[in-house]
Design an enzyme around this catalytic site. Structure first.
Site, PDB file in Angstrom:
ATOM      1  CE  LYS A 181      -1.590   2.235   2.942  1.00  0.00           C
ATOM      2  NZ  LYS A 181      -1.590   3.993   1.940  1.00  0.00           N
ATOM      3  N   GLY A 202       6.705   5.068   8.608  1.00  0.00           N
ATOM      4  CA  GLY A 202       5.973   5.731   8.296  1.00  0.00           C
ATOM      5  C   GLY A 202       6.459   6.801   9.716  1.00  0.00           C
ATOM      6  N   GLY A 247       2.896   4.070  13.371  1.00  0.00           N
ATOM      7  CA  GLY A 247       3.481   3.202  13.646  1.00  0.00           C
ATOM      8  C   GLY A 247       3.500   2.082  14.858  1.00  0.00           C
ATOM      9  CD  GLU A 292      13.833   0.769   9.481  1.00  0.00           C
ATOM     10  OE1 GLU A 292      14.515   1.782  10.526  1.00  0.00           O
ATOM     11  OE2 GLU A 292      14.431   0.278   9.831  1.00  0.00           O
ATOM     12  CB  CYS A 312      13.154   9.671   8.362  1.00  0.00           C
ATOM     13  SG  CYS A 312      13.886   8.539   7.235  1.00  0.00           S
ATOM     14  CD  GLU A 322       9.741  12.581  12.157  1.00  0.00           C
ATOM     15  OE1 GLU A 322       8.665  12.525  12.941  1.00  0.00           O
ATOM     16  OE2 GLU A 322      10.652  11.992  11.489  1.00  0.00           O
TER      17      GLU A 322
HETATM   18  P1  NAD Z   1       2.102   8.170   8.346  1.00  0.00           P
HETATM   19  O1  NAD Z   1       2.639   7.487   9.190  1.00  0.00           O
HETATM   20  O2  NAD Z   1       1.737   9.543   8.515  1.00  0.00           O
HETATM   21  O3  NAD Z   1       1.811   7.478   6.981  1.00  0.00           O
HETATM   22  C1  NAD Z   1       2.934   5.983   6.883  1.00  0.00           C
HETATM   23  C2  NAD Z   1       2.332   5.216   5.993  1.00  0.00           C
HETATM   24  O4  NAD Z   1       1.178   4.303   6.870  1.00  0.00           O
HETATM   25  C3  NAD Z   1       0.922   5.296   4.730  1.00  0.00           C
HETATM   26  O5  NAD Z   1       0.952   4.647   3.781  1.00  0.00           O
HETATM   27  C4  NAD Z   1      -0.346   6.047   5.392  1.00  0.00           C
HETATM   28  O6  NAD Z   1      -1.434   5.709   4.761  1.00  0.00           O
HETATM   29  C5  NAD Z   1      -0.722   4.467   6.342  1.00  0.00           C
HETATM   30  N1  NAD Z   1      -0.927   4.517   7.854  1.00  0.00           N
HETATM   31  C6  NAD Z   1      -1.806   5.309   8.098  1.00  0.00           C
HETATM   32  N2  NAD Z   1      -2.565   5.205   8.873  1.00  0.00           N
HETATM   33  C7  NAD Z   1      -2.187   4.027   8.827  1.00  0.00           C
HETATM   34  C8  NAD Z   1      -3.176   2.655   9.376  1.00  0.00           C
HETATM   35  N3  NAD Z   1      -3.953   2.703  10.752  1.00  0.00           N
HETATM   36  N4  NAD Z   1      -2.815   2.013   9.482  1.00  0.00           N
HETATM   37  C9  NAD Z   1      -1.924   1.464   8.806  1.00  0.00           C
HETATM   38  N5  NAD Z   1      -1.476   2.176   8.035  1.00  0.00           N
HETATM   39  C10 NAD Z   1      -2.013   3.420   8.175  1.00  0.00           C
HETATM   40  O7  NAD Z   1       3.730   9.032   7.412  1.00  0.00           O
HETATM   41  P2  NAD Z   1       3.967  10.288   6.560  1.00  0.00           P
HETATM   42  O8  NAD Z   1       3.209  11.097   7.015  1.00  0.00           O
HETATM   43  O9  NAD Z   1       3.442   9.285   5.689  1.00  0.00           O
HETATM   44  O10 NAD Z   1       5.422   9.553   6.301  1.00  0.00           O
HETATM   45  C11 NAD Z   1       6.303  10.691   7.383  1.00  0.00           C
HETATM   46  C12 NAD Z   1       6.661   9.938   8.742  1.00  0.00           C
HETATM   47  O11 NAD Z   1       7.306   8.586   8.219  1.00  0.00           O
HETATM   48  C13 NAD Z   1       8.146  10.769   9.133  1.00  0.00           C
HETATM   49  O12 NAD Z   1       7.621  10.656  10.434  1.00  0.00           O
HETATM   50  C14 NAD Z   1       8.952  10.325   9.163  1.00  0.00           C
HETATM   51  O13 NAD Z   1      10.021  10.151   9.660  1.00  0.00           O
HETATM   52  C15 NAD Z   1       8.943   8.500   7.969  1.00  0.00           C
HETATM   53  N6  NAD Z   1      10.346   7.965   7.731  1.00  0.00           N
HETATM   54  C16 NAD Z   1      10.966   6.845   8.573  1.00  0.00           C
HETATM   55  C17 NAD Z   1      11.751   5.543   7.244  1.00  0.00           C
HETATM   56  C18 NAD Z   1      12.313   5.648   8.359  1.00  0.00           C
HETATM   57  O14 NAD Z   1      12.809   4.471   7.871  1.00  0.00           O
HETATM   58  N7  NAD Z   1      12.643   5.608   9.519  1.00  0.00           N
HETATM   59  C19 NAD Z   1      11.714   6.517   6.640  1.00  0.00           C
HETATM   60  C20 NAD Z   1      11.204   7.079   5.792  1.00  0.00           C
HETATM   61  C21 NAD Z   1      10.114   8.175   6.700  1.00  0.00           C
END
Ligand code: NAD
Length: 499
Positions: free
Chosen positions: A179, A232, A237, A254, A288, A389
């Site tokens: 997804k 995310g 997470g 992650e 991130c 963050e």
């Molecule tokens: P997010 O948590 O909003 O979304 C991430 C994914 O999770 C999306 O595909 C979203 O649709 C999905 N999602 C949202 N709610 C969900 C639920 N209830 N159940 C299952 N899936 C769900 O994050 P974002 O805004 O897309 O990305 C930014 C974040 O990601 C930042 O916190 C960043 O630090 C982190 N990030 C971490 C890494 C790493 O490797 N550590 C890399 C890139 C980004």
């Protein structure tokens, strides 16, 4: 741009392109120009997820039996095709999420690197062979695939991160349902199209696009999904981990960061300045690993601050497809709101706004989601702006007196992804490598710039112990221990050989 018809995309399920069962869709919009609609994508729900998981389960029966070196050949071909399409895919990515072309080319390059790196595993996938404690008994362990893997991706590295998940899972013999993030489905489609063109059989990778609660959550909960790989925010997470725990699914998480760069008074300040600008404002601060705290030794703080502020204020913000632009838009209105609200929080906490601090909305910025590169001075380690963050082009400057104090401040947060130290003192460099609580430490380089063949991930609230890159196979395989007894007798371990 609006004169060309808007393309409608479908889910990929069992090798077929299918609309969502509900018929619901959402638009993929260019954050630099909201009049530019990149495509219409299925807003999927649990029904679509169920179909995709069933297709992946069916494909698993045969894919797991394909010899790993043969599976890897598809990845080699995918790497070559990605190289041919790099420019087009980079342009698509800048259009859908905003970062400048040099960076989206880098994002596609990371997927190419991952393809070649992981394809090499097709001829390794090493297990261990050990002596048995009994005579005429052979003992070894082999890596087995896990089954259907559910993958949930963020928008900031929309091709690189899906490649970190898909490629190792595939070489190990798993099948996948991915997804993509709702802001960046096109780059995942481009990546998966490449795999199909490279010869991936139907059903081995399936795409279900849509929103997190509707399409992500059912993937986490589905009983036939054997493991979840999530990248995310830490908030999402945590939800994912709790839901997955109900069915004992392994989850690789992650998540977020609040990454510190420490600049000592013996550092090459010009180098540190370049590193700070790249680390804080590359990808518009939406990494991130972004440098979001710069810890400055008191002897160089004033000089460094003055230079950093001047350079940050002069950065060219605009459409990442245009030449000369250094900082693209933020990905959507919500990210602008987050950056805006954290600026207000920082000011209320007593931090000094040195440049930026607001959305850019006039003239060529009017149709997009742009935010001025922002620097806060006088930040104290306890402030929210120093601990939480932002995920935008906002950096906090914190002064310190001793190296030990800097390490303590760097470690005083809930996250633990990336860290950097600028110094010419080799002893301090090794102390920092030992003492910084983070999955990644750079010496004389900014907090961003990971390479695919090293472990990638973090500690504390950044991750739950798994790694992408080197280490990903540990998540996408499960160990089987094998004992082969050639003695023709019953040999009881720990009993017959106990004397
Ligand atoms: P997010 O948590 O909003 O979304 C991430 C994914 O999770 C999306 O595909 C979203 O649709 C999905 N999602 C949202 N709610 C969900 C639920 N209830 N159940 C299952 N899936 C769900 O994050 P974002 O805004 O897309 O990305 C930014 C974040 O990601 C930042 O916190 C960043 O630090 C982190 N990030 C971490 C890494 C790493 O490797 N550590 C890399 C890139 C980004």
């Amino acid at each position: 741009m609006t004169s060309t018809p808007i393309k409608t995309y479908s889910n990929l399920i069992g090798g077929e392109w299918l609309a969502s069962k509900s018929g619901q869709t959402f638009q993929n919009i260019n954050p630099a120009d909201h009049s530019d609609i990149i495509g219409v994508f299925p807003a999927s729900n649990a029904d679509d997820v169920a179909l995709a998981v069933a297709a992946a389960k069916k494909a698993y029966a045969t894919w797991r039996l394909v010899p790993a070196p043969k599976r890897a050949e598809i990845l080699y071909r995918a790497g070559a095709i990605l190289s041919e399409r790099k420019e087009q895919y980079a342009r698509d990515m800048t259009r859908e999420m905003g970062k400048v072309l040099a960076e989206t080319r880098g994002d596609v390059q990371e997927a190419i690197d991952e393809a070649y790196y992981v394809a090499g595993e097709g001829r390794r996938l090493f297990g261990v062979t050990v002596p048995s404690e009994l005579q005429n008994k052979f003992a070894m362990s082999v890596r087995m695939p896990v089954g259907v893997i559910g993958m949930i991706a963020p928008w900031n590295f929309p091709m690189a991160i899906p490649s970190w998940k898909l490629f190792p899972a595939l070489v190990a013999g798993n099948t996948c349902v991915i997804k993509p993030a709702e802001d960046t489905p096109l780059s995942t489609y481009n990546l998966v199209q490449t795999l199909i063109d490279a010869g991936l059989p139907p059903g081995v990778v399936n795409i279900v696009s849509g929103y997190g609660p509707e399409a992500g959550a059912p993937l986490v909960e589905h009983p036939d999904v054997r493991a979840i790989s999530f990248t995310g925010s830490s908030a999402t997470g945590s939800l994912v981990a709790q839901r997955a725990a109900a069915t004992f699914k392994p989850v690789s998480l992650e998540m977020g960061g609040k990454n510190a760069m420490i600049v000592m008074d013996d550092a090459n300040l010009e180098l540190a300045l370049e590193g700070a600008l790249w680390g804080a404002f590359g990808t518009t601060g939406q990494r991130c690993t972004a440098t979001s705290r710069i810890l400055l030794h008191k002897n160089i703080a004033a000089e460094f601050t003055q230079k950093l502020v001047a350079r940050a204020a002069a950065l060219k913000v605009g459409n990442g497809l245009e030449d000369g632009i250094e900082v693209g838009p933020q990905v959507n209105d919500q990210q602008i709101e987050t950056s805006t609200s954290y600026c207000a929080i920082a000011i209320a906490e007593g931090a000094q706004l040195l440049t930026g601090g607001k959305a850019l909305t006039e003239g060529s910025y009017a149709n997009g989601t742009f935010f001025a590169p922002t620097v806060f001075g006088g930040v104290k380690p306890h402030m929210r702006i120093a601990r939480e963050e932002v995920f935008g082009p906002v950096v906090s400057l914190i002064e310190f007196s001793t190296f030990e104090e800097a390490i303590e401040i760097a470690n005083s947060i809930d996250y633990g992804l990336s860290t950097a130290l600028y110094t010419k003192d080799i002893n301090r460099a090794f102390s920092a490598i030992r003492d910084l609580e983070a999955g990644i430490t750079y010496i004389n380089a900014p907090t961003i710039g990971a390479e695919v063949h090293l472990p990638f991930g973090g500690v504390k609230q950044t991750g739950n112990g798994h790694r992408e890159g080197l280490g990903a196979l540990d998540f996408y395989t499960t160990w089987k221990s094998v004992y082969i007894d050639s003695s023709d007798t019953l040999q009881r371990a720990q009993i017959d050989n106990a004397e």
